[in-house]
Design an enzyme around this catalytic site. Sequence first.
Site, PDB file in Angstrom:
ATOM      1  N   GLU A  29      44.482  51.661  48.459  1.00  0.00           N
ATOM      2  CA  GLU A  29      43.237  51.574  47.679  1.00  0.00           C
ATOM      3  C   GLU A  29      42.931  50.099  47.504  1.00  0.00           C
ATOM      4  O   GLU A  29      43.750  49.341  46.999  1.00  0.00           O
ATOM      5  CB  GLU A  29      43.454  52.226  46.304  1.00  0.00           C
ATOM      6  CG  GLU A  29      42.369  51.898  45.294  1.00  0.00           C
ATOM      7  CD  GLU A  29      42.763  52.278  43.849  1.00  0.00           C
ATOM      8  OE1 GLU A  29      43.673  53.118  43.663  1.00  0.00           O
ATOM      9  OE2 GLU A  29      42.174  51.708  42.920  1.00  0.00           O
ATOM     10  N   ARG A  54      37.349  44.583  42.607  1.00  0.00           N
ATOM     11  CA  ARG A  54      37.470  43.594  41.536  1.00  0.00           C
ATOM     12  C   ARG A  54      37.253  42.187  42.072  1.00  0.00           C
ATOM     13  O   ARG A  54      37.361  41.218  41.323  1.00  0.00           O
ATOM     14  CB  ARG A  54      38.869  43.671  40.907  1.00  0.00           C
ATOM     15  CG  ARG A  54      39.107  44.979  40.214  1.00  0.00           C
ATOM     16  CD  ARG A  54      40.500  45.067  39.629  1.00  0.00           C
ATOM     17  NE  ARG A  54      40.885  46.458  39.543  1.00  0.00           N
ATOM     18  CZ  ARG A  54      42.068  46.901  39.180  1.00  0.00           C
ATOM     19  NH1 ARG A  54      43.028  46.050  38.845  1.00  0.00           N
ATOM     20  NH2 ARG A  54      42.324  48.183  39.128  1.00  0.00           N
ATOM     21  N   THR A  61      38.317  51.018  41.444  1.00  0.00           N
ATOM     22  CA  THR A  61      37.530  50.300  40.442  1.00  0.00           C
ATOM     23  C   THR A  61      36.037  50.355  40.778  1.00  0.00           C
ATOM     24  O   THR A  61      35.328  49.355  40.683  1.00  0.00           O
ATOM     25  CB  THR A  61      38.017  48.829  40.290  1.00  0.00           C
ATOM     26  OG1 THR A  61      39.440  48.783  40.366  1.00  0.00           O
ATOM     27  CG2 THR A  61      37.616  48.257  38.933  1.00  0.00           C
ATOM     28  N   LYS A 115      42.353  60.482  38.162  1.00  0.00           N
ATOM     29  CA  LYS A 115      43.200  59.323  37.896  1.00  0.00           C
ATOM     30  C   LYS A 115      43.520  59.339  36.394  1.00  0.00           C
ATOM     31  O   LYS A 115      42.628  59.541  35.572  1.00  0.00           O
ATOM     32  CB  LYS A 115      42.424  58.057  38.276  1.00  0.00           C
ATOM     33  CG  LYS A 115      43.115  56.761  37.903  1.00  0.00           C
ATOM     34  CD  LYS A 115      42.467  55.596  38.645  1.00  0.00           C
ATOM     35  CE  LYS A 115      42.876  54.266  38.017  1.00  0.00           C
ATOM     36  NZ  LYS A 115      43.096  53.216  39.018  1.00  0.00           N
TER      37      LYS A 115
HETATM   38  C1  3PG Z   1      44.826  50.380  38.524  1.00  0.00           C
HETATM   39  O1  3PG Z   1      43.655  50.065  38.626  1.00  0.00           O
HETATM   40  O2  3PG Z   1      45.218  51.469  38.921  1.00  0.00           O
HETATM   41  C2  3PG Z   1      45.757  49.466  37.808  1.00  0.00           C
HETATM   42  O3  3PG Z   1      45.262  48.208  37.673  1.00  0.00           O
HETATM   43  C3  3PG Z   1      47.125  49.448  38.384  1.00  0.00           C
HETATM   44  O4  3PG Z   1      47.942  49.075  37.337  1.00  0.00           O
HETATM   45  P1  3PG Z   1      49.328  48.329  37.553  1.00  0.00           P
HETATM   46  O5  3PG Z   1      48.982  46.924  37.920  1.00  0.00           O
HETATM   47  O6  3PG Z   1      50.007  48.407  36.209  1.00  0.00           O
HETATM   48  O7  3PG Z   1      50.095  49.029  38.630  1.00  0.00           O
END
Ligand code: 3PG
Length: 206
Positions: free
Chosen positions: A38, A42, A66, A126
């Site tokens: 994925e 961002r 995102t 999610k």
């Molecule tokens: C996401 O968008 O899924 C998170 O930013 C992932 O979180 P992590 O950095 O704690 O794995």
Amino acid sequence: MIDRILERRICPVVVLDRVDDAEPLADALLKGGLDVMEITFRTDAAADCIEYIASHCPDVIVGAGTLLSPDQVQRAKDAGATFGLAPGLNPKVLEKAQSLGMPFSPGVMTPTDVEQALGLGCDLLKFFPAGAAGGPKMLQALAGPYAHTGVKFIPTGGINRANMREYLDLSVVAAIGGTWMVDSTLILEKRWEEITWLTREALAAR
Ligand code: 3PG
């Protein structure tokens, strides 16, 4: 597409600032045995990175994360993303993904969110931010009233090599996501072999 994540049960959540890093990263994940990723919207480079991987790395299934606006969903789809995710549940974003036929998992954290998502036709959600929202214990509690609907979760946020099994052992967990094998320092410093090693280790720990 999304089936491949469900088979692999782990989806690396990638933040890429440079298109030049897309191919070595995809190669590092592939060497570790993982052929899904994925790429999060961002950074300004996200759509170009997705496009690069979609057109140059045929063995990798790439999705977009995102996704916060309908426009980003369109850009992700145009770039070649085959699935999408978001940290929250924005009906406009979800409708756009559905209109494009893009498998999409909105983010949820509460029973109300779960019901809203189910009402909008989504049952692969999610769960974010997983650790801060109560982790496996919270997912277990959500399974009580909702498991019979067939809903499944992809928890992300705070998952790492030490706690991943606690999530994967839950029957409501379809897959997990996270940055721990692809964190931005590893990418910035081009530590591709370490990414391969961490990926291999994560897959072995399933
Ligand atoms: C996401 O968008 O899924 C998170 O930013 C992932 O979180 P992590 O950095 O704690 O794995």
